[in-house]
Motif scaffolding. Structure first.
Motif, PDB file in Angstrom:
ATOM      1  N   VAL A 172      10.216  13.497 -11.301  1.00 45.42           N
ATOM      2  CA  VAL A 172      10.897  13.733 -10.024  1.00 45.42           C
ATOM      3  C   VAL A 172      12.405  13.739 -10.233  1.00 45.42           C
ATOM      4  O   VAL A 172      13.115  14.626  -9.754  1.00 45.42           O
ATOM      5  N   GLY A 173      12.902  12.755 -10.991  1.00 50.38           N
ATOM      6  CA  GLY A 173      14.334  12.674 -11.238  1.00 50.38           C
ATOM      7  C   GLY A 173      14.869  13.881 -11.980  1.00 50.38           C
ATOM      8  O   GLY A 173      15.930  14.421 -11.627  1.00 50.38           O
ATOM      9  N   VAL A 174      14.160  14.318 -13.006  1.00 46.64           N
ATOM     10  CA  VAL A 174      14.607  15.476 -13.791  1.00 46.64           C
ATOM     11  C   VAL A 174      14.636  16.729 -12.930  1.00 46.64           C
ATOM     12  O   VAL A 174      15.593  17.519 -12.974  1.00 46.64           O
ATOM     13  N   LEU A 175      13.589  16.937 -12.144  1.00 45.34           N
ATOM     14  CA  LEU A 175      13.533  18.136 -11.302  1.00 45.34           C
ATOM     15  C   LEU A 175      14.679  18.168 -10.298  1.00 45.34           C
ATOM     16  O   LEU A 175      15.322  19.210 -10.106  1.00 45.34           O
ATOM     17  N   PHE A 176      14.928  17.037  -9.663  1.00 44.08           N
ATOM     18  CA  PHE A 176      16.014  17.006  -8.685  1.00 44.08           C
ATOM     19  C   PHE A 176      17.377  17.091  -9.361  1.00 44.08           C
ATOM     20  O   PHE A 176      18.310  17.655  -8.791  1.00 44.08           O
ATOM     21  N   ARG A 177      17.503  16.540 -10.570  1.00 45.28           N
ATOM     22  CA  ARG A 177      18.784  16.625 -11.268  1.00 45.28           C
ATOM     23  C   ARG A 177      19.089  18.062 -11.669  1.00 45.28           C
ATOM     24  O   ARG A 177      20.241  18.526 -11.589  1.00 45.28           O
ATOM     25  N   LEU A 178      18.067  18.791 -12.077  1.00 37.04           N
ATOM     26  CA  LEU A 178      18.268  20.171 -12.518  1.00 37.04           C
ATOM     27  C   LEU A 178      18.317  21.161 -11.369  1.00 37.04           C
ATOM     28  O   LEU A 178      19.075  22.133 -11.402  1.00 37.04           O
ATOM     29  N   PHE A 179      17.490  20.923 -10.345  1.00 35.72           N
ATOM     30  CA  PHE A 179      17.353  21.899  -9.267  1.00 35.72           C
ATOM     31  C   PHE A 179      17.577  21.274  -7.903  1.00 35.72           C
ATOM     32  O   PHE A 179      16.970  21.707  -6.909  1.00 35.72           O
ATOM     33  N   GLY A 180      18.435  20.288  -7.823  1.00 37.21           N
ATOM     34  CA  GLY A 180      18.613  19.540  -6.581  1.00 37.21           C
ATOM     35  C   GLY A 180      18.961  20.390  -5.387  1.00 37.21           C
ATOM     36  O   GLY A 180      18.312  20.319  -4.336  1.00 37.21           O
ATOM     37  N   ALA A 181      19.977  21.217  -5.496  1.00 41.60           N
ATOM     38  CA  ALA A 181      20.419  22.029  -4.358  1.00 41.60           C
ATOM     39  C   ALA A 181      19.343  23.007  -3.898  1.00 41.60           C
ATOM     40  O   ALA A 181      19.042  23.091  -2.702  1.00 41.60           O
TER      41      ALA A 181
ATOM     42  N   PRO B 296       0.779  -1.244   0.000  1.00 46.32           N
ATOM     43  CA  PRO B 296       0.000   0.000   0.000  1.00 46.32           C
ATOM     44  C   PRO B 296       0.807   1.290   0.000  1.00 46.32           C
ATOM     45  O   PRO B 296       0.279   2.352  -0.326  1.00 46.32           O
ATOM     46  N   VAL B 297       2.099   1.237   0.372  1.00 47.53           N
ATOM     47  CA  VAL B 297       2.888   2.464   0.512  1.00 47.53           C
ATOM     48  C   VAL B 297       3.639   2.755  -0.783  1.00 47.53           C
ATOM     49  O   VAL B 297       4.401   1.911  -1.261  1.00 47.53           O
ATOM     50  N   PRO B 298       3.465   3.956  -1.383  1.00 48.65           N
ATOM     51  CA  PRO B 298       4.152   4.275  -2.632  1.00 48.65           C
ATOM     52  C   PRO B 298       5.641   4.531  -2.410  1.00 48.65           C
ATOM     53  O   PRO B 298       6.054   4.920  -1.312  1.00 48.65           O
ATOM     54  N   PRO B 299       6.472   4.323  -3.445  1.00 47.53           N
ATOM     55  CA  PRO B 299       7.921   4.519  -3.305  1.00 47.53           C
ATOM     56  C   PRO B 299       8.358   5.963  -3.472  1.00 47.53           C
ATOM     57  O   PRO B 299       9.544   6.271  -3.303  1.00 47.53           O
ATOM     58  N   HIS B 300       7.445   6.861  -3.796  1.00 53.10           N
ATOM     59  CA  HIS B 300       7.816   8.252  -4.080  1.00 53.10           C
ATOM     60  C   HIS B 300       8.550   8.954  -2.933  1.00 53.10           C
ATOM     61  O   HIS B 300       9.499   9.699  -3.195  1.00 53.10           O
ATOM     62  N   PRO B 301       8.138   8.750  -1.672  1.00 51.38           N
ATOM     63  CA  PRO B 301       8.889   9.420  -0.593  1.00 51.38           C
ATOM     64  C   PRO B 301      10.354   8.993  -0.551  1.00 51.38           C
ATOM     65  O   PRO B 301      11.247   9.828  -0.408  1.00 51.38           O
ATOM     66  N   LEU B 302      10.611   7.695  -0.683  1.00 49.90           N
ATOM     67  CA  LEU B 302      11.988   7.215  -0.673  1.00 49.90           C
ATOM     68  C   LEU B 302      12.750   7.750  -1.884  1.00 49.90           C
ATOM     69  O   LEU B 302      13.903   8.173  -1.771  1.00 49.90           O
ATOM     70  N   LEU B 303      12.113   7.738  -3.048  1.00 51.84           N
ATOM     71  CA  LEU B 303      12.748   8.288  -4.249  1.00 51.84           C
ATOM     72  C   LEU B 303      13.112   9.750  -4.047  1.00 51.84           C
ATOM     73  O   LEU B 303      14.225  10.174  -4.371  1.00 51.84           O
ATOM     74  N   GLY B 304      12.170  10.523  -3.506  1.00 53.51           N
ATOM     75  CA  GLY B 304      12.433  11.941  -3.286  1.00 53.51           C
ATOM     76  C   GLY B 304      13.585  12.183  -2.333  1.00 53.51           C
ATOM     77  O   GLY B 304      14.449  13.033  -2.574  1.00 53.51           O
TER      78      GLY B 304
END
Length: 216
Positions: A152-161, A34-42
């Motif tokens: 999510v990956g693209v956003l964090f790769r471009l604007f991670g900091a 039932p728990v999505p992986p998005h929090p861990l990915l983020g």
């Protein structure tokens, strides 16, 4: 308390086994968990923004693989496993409508719904039950999961900091936003159950479905 949990999770996300955990969560969530992986990915993307695309790709592929398990449950084990699983997840009332919509619109409704907070496992089990062509299922799963995770990956790769700095500063607000997203998923399922968005559609009034669909 929230800050300590955040810091602890951030440290664990940088662990060498984090990718394996991410793949496991994405796999099981697509079929029964039932728990999505998005929090861990983020959080993993926060810990190592340069690997954000890699993490998103892992989640995408693992989720598609897990979707195959959900498909198998729906196709081969619905009466023995699938029905009880949907009941346990609170999705049994949504199942007839999901089956109707997938039969009516197939690929595109799967892509659109798979990229929303609607539980992906509902779609994978339903797709197996109605015997959606496996090639169509795989393409739709890959497209929907890529939309869900790769953004999510693209956003964090471009604007991670900057994103990390924002979350560090406004952790409570971000947490509230995530809870709101989870609630939106439940609301989306409720709308699927209520069927108020397409008056007159036969799928809106679907409340039952044969255990032996004619498409098999």
């Amino acid at each position: 308390m929230l800050r300590r949990l955040y810091d602890w999770t951030l440290a664990k996300a940088a662990d060498r086994r984090a990718e394996a955990w991410l793949a496991l969560f994405a796999f099981v969530e697509a079929s029964f968990f039932p728990v999505p992986p998005h929090p861990l990915l983020g959080v993993m993307c926060l810990a190592e923004p340069r690997k954000a695309l890699r993490f998103a790709a892992i989640a995408t592929l693992a989720s598609v693989a897990g979707g195959l398990l959900g498909y198998a449950i729906g196709h081969f084990l619905y009466e023995a496993v699938g029905a009880q699983l949907l009941h346990w997840l609170g999705l049994e009332r949504s199942f007839p409508k999901a089956a109707c919509y997938l039969r009516e619109t197939g690929f595109w409704i799967f892509v659109v719904k798979g990229a929303t907070p609607i539980p992906f496992k509902l779609l994978t089990i339903t797709a197996g039950f109605i015997a959606m062509p496996l090639g169509t299922f795989l393409l739709a799963s890959l497209a929907s999961r890529a939309i869900s995770f790769m953004i999510v990956g693209v956003l964090f790769r471009l604007f991670g900091a900057p994103i990390k700095a924002f979350i560090d500063k406004y952790l409570a607000l971000v947490t509230i936003g995530f809870v709101a997203l989870v609630l939106a998923g439940f609301a989306a399922v409720t709308l699927l159950e209520g069927g108020t968005h397409r008056p007159g559609s036969k799928c809106d009034s679907a409340t039952a479905i044969s255990l032996a669909p004619s498409s098999r």
